[in-house]
Design an enzyme around this catalytic site. Structure first.
Site, PDB file in Angstrom:
ATOM      1  N   CYS A   1       6.233  -4.360  -4.175  1.00 21.45           N
ATOM      2  CA  CYS A   1       6.617  -3.048  -3.645  1.00 21.45           C
ATOM      3  C   CYS A   1       7.986  -3.066  -2.960  1.00 21.45           C
ATOM      4  O   CYS A   1       8.439  -2.040  -2.455  1.00 21.45           O
ATOM      5  CB  CYS A   1       5.552  -2.548  -2.679  1.00 21.45           C
ATOM      6  SG  CYS A   1       3.925  -2.399  -3.462  1.00 21.45           S
TER       7      CYS A   1
ATOM      8  N   LYS B   1      -2.684   1.043   5.032  1.00 22.45           N
ATOM      9  CA  LYS B   1      -3.008   0.711   3.646  1.00 22.45           C
ATOM     10  C   LYS B   1      -3.408  -0.760   3.596  1.00 22.45           C
ATOM     11  O   LYS B   1      -2.609  -1.637   3.929  1.00 22.45           O
ATOM     12  CB  LYS B   1      -1.805   0.982   2.755  1.00 22.45           C
ATOM     13  CG  LYS B   1      -2.034   0.582   1.299  1.00 22.45           C
ATOM     14  CD  LYS B   1      -0.888   1.039   0.422  1.00 22.45           C
ATOM     15  CE  LYS B   1      -1.077   0.553  -1.002  1.00 22.45           C
ATOM     16  NZ  LYS B   1      -0.015   1.026  -1.901  1.00 22.45           N
TER      17      LYS B   1
ATOM     18  N   LYS C   1      -6.155   4.196   3.520  1.00 22.23           N
ATOM     19  CA  LYS C   1      -6.415   3.819   2.135  1.00 22.23           C
ATOM     20  C   LYS C   1      -6.902   2.384   2.058  1.00 22.23           C
ATOM     21  O   LYS C   1      -6.266   1.516   2.637  1.00 22.23           O
ATOM     22  CB  LYS C   1      -5.101   3.980   1.358  1.00 22.23           C
ATOM     23  CG  LYS C   1      -5.191   3.623  -0.091  1.00 22.23           C
ATOM     24  CD  LYS C   1      -3.818   3.679  -0.705  1.00 22.23           C
ATOM     25  CE  LYS C   1      -3.935   3.171  -2.127  1.00 22.23           C
ATOM     26  NZ  LYS C   1      -2.670   2.908  -2.713  1.00 22.23           N
TER      27      LYS C   1
END
Ligand code: PBG
Length: 322
Positions: free
Chosen positions: A127, A192, A245
């Site tokens: 990422c 997350k 999440k």
């Protein structure tokens, strides 16, 4: 005083009585449908690990959005799959801005949320920018900021960074403001976790890391205090909406964040959560409509204001039928 004076079953006798005292309602206004877009024409490529979901070319994406708008779906979140991956994620500003423009031109009232991340566009699938085998936090920030500005300029209603680099909300807020997008909200994937439940998404977005894993940037699933800290930091940096999440294994965090911070909270009902339920349904082991509605009401009861889920289109049909 208790039984026989108190009989909770009194209020469960008929559908009308049950509805009268129902505490949580499902309304489509809180749901977001994820969509995957890639180059091409007339392309509708089914994703095997996400039954019912497809990679779409822009023309098909517009068609799909038309069906969603017809059904009353208020929002979509976009993920791009580029033709070409490299080490600068240059594909990040290719297909997605094109898709945003097409959608906003056709359906100005549809909320278009753009996921901001680099993993789909990086040859190594991480990422962020990789230097000497490590994901370099600070070198990643200007790239993320540039991508977010490109999405806002294309007309995205909300940008949603999902990369988990430290300081990315501040970097994105300041770049958006400098470019004149002071009114573009940021929905940050604030807490997350490095979850096993993103597997099918990585098939869908063709984004699994080519070496190592995401544990040096996504959070340890064991940590709740750290999740609250991540949320606090993102809010401090200017996040307008914070996301938790995955959703189903983090419902207590949705509740805690909602109680503590008094800001809109989103929950991402992720690909693996969808896939496992879908598999049980396909085996005839669970009733689709009843089990999905139950999970969604659970997330709303936990305090989620916004639910991102692959079930959104089905929910739109079911909620209309009721
Ligand atoms: C991109 C991103 C991921 C998801 C949303 N944005 C994958 C990941 O972090 O590996 C997961 C969504 C899902 O599983 O449905 N970073």
């Amino acid at each position: 005083m208790s039984f026989p004076v108190h009989r909770p079953r009194r209020l469960r006798q008929t559908a009308a009585l049950r509805a009268l005292v129902r505490e949580t309602e499902l309304s489509l206004t809180h749901f977001v449908q994820p969509l995957f877009v890639r180059a091409g024409r007339r392309l509708r490529r089914p994703i095997p690990s996400l039954p019912g979901q497809c990679q779409l070319s822009v023309d098909e994406l517009v068609k799909e959005a038309g069906a969603l708008v017809q059904l009353g779906v208020p929002a979509v979140i976009l993920f791009g799959i580029p033709d070409h991956k490299d080490e600068q994620a240059s594909g990040a500003t290719g297909i997605v801005p094109k898709a945003i423009r097409a959608l906003k031109q056709e359906f100005p009232e549809l909320l278009v949320i753009a996921d901001v991340c680099l993993c789909e566009y990086m040859s190594h699938g991480h990422c962020g920018v990789v230097k000497a085998g490590r994901v370099d936090n600070d070198a990643t920030l200007p790239l993320l900021a540039r991508v977010a500005v490109a999405y806002a300029a294309a007309g995205a209603d909300i940008v949603a960074p999902s990369d988990m680099m430290d300081g990315r909300v501040a970097a994105i807020r300041s770049a958006l403001d400098k470019a004149g997008h002071t009114h573009t909200p940021i929905m940050s994937y604030a807490a997350k976790f490095a979850s096993a439940f993103y597997g099918p998404f990585r098939d869908a977005a063709e984004s699994p890391p080519q070496f190592g894993d995401r544990q040096s940037y996504q959070m340890d699933c064991a940590n709740a205090a750290e999740a609250l800290r991540e949320v606090a930091l993102d809010l401090d940096e200017g996040a307008d909406i914070v996301m938790i999440k995955p959703a189903l294994s983090c419902q207590e965090l949705i509740w805690r964040v909602k109680q503590r911070f008094h800001v809109p909270v989103a929950a991402y009902n992720v690909s693996g959560e969808y896939a496992m339920l879908k598999a049980a349904i396909q085996n005839g082991w669970l009733d689709e409509r009843a089990s999905v509605l139950e999970q969604m009401i659970g997330l709303r009861r936990a305090g989620a204001d916004i639910i991102v889920t692959y079930w959104t289109k089905d929910l739109a049909r079911w909620l209309r039928e009721r």
